[in-house]
Design an enzyme around this catalytic site. Structure first.
Site, PDB file in Angstrom:
ATOM      1  N   LYS A   3     -29.755 -20.120 -10.571  1.00 61.64           N
ATOM      2  CA  LYS A   3     -30.527 -18.869 -10.528  1.00 61.64           C
ATOM      3  C   LYS A   3     -29.854 -17.841  -9.620  1.00 61.64           C
ATOM      4  O   LYS A   3     -29.693 -16.679 -10.001  1.00 61.64           O
ATOM      5  CB  LYS A   3     -31.951 -19.183 -10.041  1.00 61.64           C
ATOM      6  N   GLY A  44     -37.951 -12.504  -5.734  1.00 57.30           N
ATOM      7  CA  GLY A  44     -37.567 -11.992  -4.421  1.00 57.30           C
ATOM      8  C   GLY A  44     -36.091 -11.627  -4.372  1.00 57.30           C
ATOM      9  O   GLY A  44     -35.702 -10.650  -3.720  1.00 57.30           O
ATOM     10  N   SER A  96     -31.289 -16.152   5.867  1.00 54.49           N
ATOM     11  CA  SER A  96     -31.724 -15.819   4.516  1.00 54.49           C
ATOM     12  C   SER A  96     -30.576 -15.179   3.754  1.00 54.49           C
ATOM     13  O   SER A  96     -30.038 -14.151   4.160  1.00 54.49           O
ATOM     14  CB  SER A  96     -32.902 -14.833   4.579  1.00 54.49           C
ATOM     15  N   ASP A 146     -35.233 -24.504  -0.958  1.00 52.70           N
ATOM     16  CA  ASP A 146     -36.024 -24.495  -2.197  1.00 52.70           C
ATOM     17  C   ASP A 146     -36.363 -25.907  -2.683  1.00 52.70           C
ATOM     18  O   ASP A 146     -37.216 -26.073  -3.561  1.00 52.70           O
ATOM     19  CB  ASP A 146     -35.267 -23.750  -3.306  1.00 52.70           C
ATOM     20  N   LYS A 179     -42.358 -18.086   0.926  1.00 56.82           N
ATOM     21  CA  LYS A 179     -41.767 -18.237  -0.407  1.00 56.82           C
ATOM     22  C   LYS A 179     -42.785 -17.781  -1.462  1.00 56.82           C
ATOM     23  O   LYS A 179     -43.767 -17.122  -1.134  1.00 56.82           O
ATOM     24  CB  LYS A 179     -41.318 -19.683  -0.608  1.00 56.82           C
ATOM     25  N   ARG A 236     -41.797 -24.030  -8.267  1.00 55.87           N
ATOM     26  CA  ARG A 236     -41.278 -25.234  -7.609  1.00 55.87           C
ATOM     27  C   ARG A 236     -42.392 -26.226  -7.262  1.00 55.87           C
ATOM     28  O   ARG A 236     -42.163 -27.425  -7.181  1.00 55.87           O
ATOM     29  CB  ARG A 236     -40.440 -24.866  -6.383  1.00 55.87           C
TER      30      ARG A 236
HETATM   31  C1  S3P Z   1     -32.013 -17.009  -2.704  1.00 59.15           C
HETATM   32  C2  S3P Z   1     -32.158 -17.226  -1.358  1.00 59.15           C
HETATM   33  C3  S3P Z   1     -33.268 -18.012  -0.792  1.00 59.15           C
HETATM   34  C4  S3P Z   1     -33.944 -18.888  -1.831  1.00 59.15           C
HETATM   35  C5  S3P Z   1     -34.208 -18.137  -3.108  1.00 59.15           C
HETATM   36  C6  S3P Z   1     -32.919 -17.601  -3.693  1.00 59.15           C
HETATM   37  C7  S3P Z   1     -30.877 -16.178  -3.163  1.00 59.15           C
HETATM   38  O1  S3P Z   1     -34.232 -17.134  -0.269  1.00 59.15           O
HETATM   39  O2  S3P Z   1     -35.143 -19.408  -1.324  1.00 59.15           O
HETATM   40  O3  S3P Z   1     -34.828 -18.977  -4.050  1.00 59.15           O
HETATM   41  O4  S3P Z   1     -30.562 -16.196  -4.367  1.00 59.15           O
HETATM   42  O5  S3P Z   1     -30.262 -15.507  -2.320  1.00 59.15           O
HETATM   43  P1  S3P Z   1     -34.131 -16.545   1.213  1.00 59.15           P
HETATM   44  O6  S3P Z   1     -32.937 -15.680   1.294  1.00 59.15           O
HETATM   45  O7  S3P Z   1     -35.397 -15.767   1.404  1.00 59.15           O
HETATM   46  O8  S3P Z   1     -34.056 -17.744   2.117  1.00 59.15           O
END
Ligand code: S3P
Length: 424
Positions: free
Chosen positions: A21, A93, A166, A314, A341, A386
């Site tokens: 993803k 997000g 993050s 995750d 999350k 999830r």
């Molecule tokens: C992601 C980063 C993570 C992860 C999300 C995907 C990404 O989030 O939990 O599912 O693709 O950069 P955070 O950056 O908020 O930790």
């Protein structure tokens, strides 16, 4: 949609999980601001990544999409045009935070919105650094939540110490840094996934990684690169856990991305007593990949904390299910990020573990799980993909089965999850 998962007697066979993803999102985003055509194979056609395609189409980028193949006709750093409607990121997000970085450096205004979950998620973590760069970014009605309004402006390079590990925050700032008037550095408290860094470098951006800091030089000429997306270890996680827990199982999961910033579940599985075999190790588009052979193993409890947390953030819901079936206690700490999350995953995991007969206790930054036998019962996905998939695994390993309310949430990252599960 309700889904009833019955206890399984053994799982056999092989499968290929859908594309990663995080990498699928980035392939479209960087493809849009690179010069030339980006051809993506192994793309994840889940709802989240479709939101990214939809948003870039609204920004004037031509994107062909069929199944797992995507072609993005990139227009370079300054080729996006003002959207005529709100950019709707749905549940994603990653789309909202990474796109905010890109939009901050444009010469037009845009509004980003999404579903009820995304409107509750913290955006201060990107508003603060982007504002420090000179961005005009505002949350809804004086808040720091979506919908976000962004008016493109001249950005300055900054050096930013992020309070959270993050990849969404780090990537947002690096992408904004492409449009700044000087170099931009992000330092994080622990290393988060580095797909943005790898892909930006492959496209010709100048990046320097120094421990937990990464510096990007502004205004690179990004050249389109074809992307072969590896299978998502976060999706493989459910099959890894299921094969470990369901007696007499042997499952080969092919083409799994094993980037060291993502492979924490494999380390934790090993620490709990699993012996997972890596086969056919190779590289695809600058990312390490392998086939994983997983056999049933008796697991014991462990402690999961510190720098390991961002590498399996995750996967913690399904790791919690592994812990529920392990001998002894498992303690998860330093994982307060779980609370922000798609749902508060400390609350939703603990509540659902209790609902299927497992003793679990929430902590401010994690949880404690006492391993035993999952009885079964009814759980609620709370709209969180999830949570739905983790508790499907709980159902397979249970005495009486698990009924999942809101199982359709899986379509966010893994539309064919239940069919693939049935296939084994
Ligand atoms: C992601 C980063 C993570 C992860 C999300 C995907 C990404 O989030 O939990 O599912 O693709 O950069 P955070 O950056 O908020 O930790």
């Amino acid at each position: 949609m309700h889904m009833e998962i019955k206890p399984a007697s053994s799982m056999q066979g092989e499968l290929t999980v859908p594309g990663d993803k995080s990498i699928s999102h980035r392939a479209v985003m960087l493809g849009a601001i690179a010069e030339g055509k980006t051809h993506v194979t192994g793309f994840l056609p889940g709802a989240d990544c479709l939101s990214t395609i939809d948003s870039f189409r609204k920004l004037g980028i031509e994107i062909e999409h069929e199944g797992t193949t995507v072609t993005v006709k990139g227009k370079g750093l300054d080729g996006l045009r003002a959207p005529t409607s709100v950019l709707n990121v749905g549940n994603s997000g990653t789309t909202m935070r990474l796109l905010s970085g890109i939009l901050s450096g444009q010469s037009f205004q845009a509004v980003l919105d999404g579903d009820a979950s995304i409107r509750k998620r913290p955006m201060k973590r990107i508003i603060t650094p982007l504002s420090a760069m000179g961005a005009e970014i505002f949350g809804h009605d004086g808040t720091e939540c979506a919908p976000l309004s962004i008016t493109g402006s001249r950005l300055h390079g900054i050096s930013y110490a992020s309070p959270v590990a993050s990849a969404q925050v780090k990537s947002c700032i690096l992408l904004a840094g492409l449009y700044a008037d000087g170099e931009t550095t992000v330092t994080e408290p622990a290393l988060s996934r580095d797909h943005t860094e790898r892909m930006l470098s492959a496209c010709g951006a100048v990046l320097k990684v120094d421990g937990l800091s990464v510096t990007v030089q502004p205004r690179p000429r990004l050249i389109a690169q074809n992307v072969v997306v590896p299978g998502d270890i976060s999706s493989a996680a459910y099959f890894i856990a299921a094969a470990l827990l369901v007696p007499g199982s042997e499952v080969r999961i092919k083409n799994v991305g094993i980037n060291p910033t993502r492979d924490g579940i494999l380390k934790v599985a090993a620490a709990m007593g699993a012996e997972i075999e890596y086969q056919n190790r190779r590289e695809a588009s600058g990312e390490p990949v392998a086939d994983l052979l997983v056999r049933t193993a008796p697991l014991h409890g462990t402690r999961i904390a510190g720098d390991l947390i961002p590498t399996l953030i995750d996967e913690l819901p399904v790791i919690a299910v592994m812990a529920a079936c392990a001998e002894g206690e498992t303690e998860i700490r330093d994982a307060a990020e779980l609370k922000v999350k798609e749902t508060d995953r400390i609350a939703t995991v603990v509540q659902n573990l209790q609902a299927v007969g497992i003793e679990a206790e929430p902590l401010a930054d994690g949880m404690v799980i006492r391993g035993g036998r999952i009885r079964g019962g009814e759980i609620e996905a709370f709209g969180d993909h999830r949570i739905a998939m983790a508790f499907a695994v709980a159902g397979l390993a249970s005495k009486e089965g698990v009924k999942i309310k809101g199982a359709e949430a899986v379509s966010v990252s893994y539309p064919s999850f239940f069919a693939d599960l049935a296939g084994l």
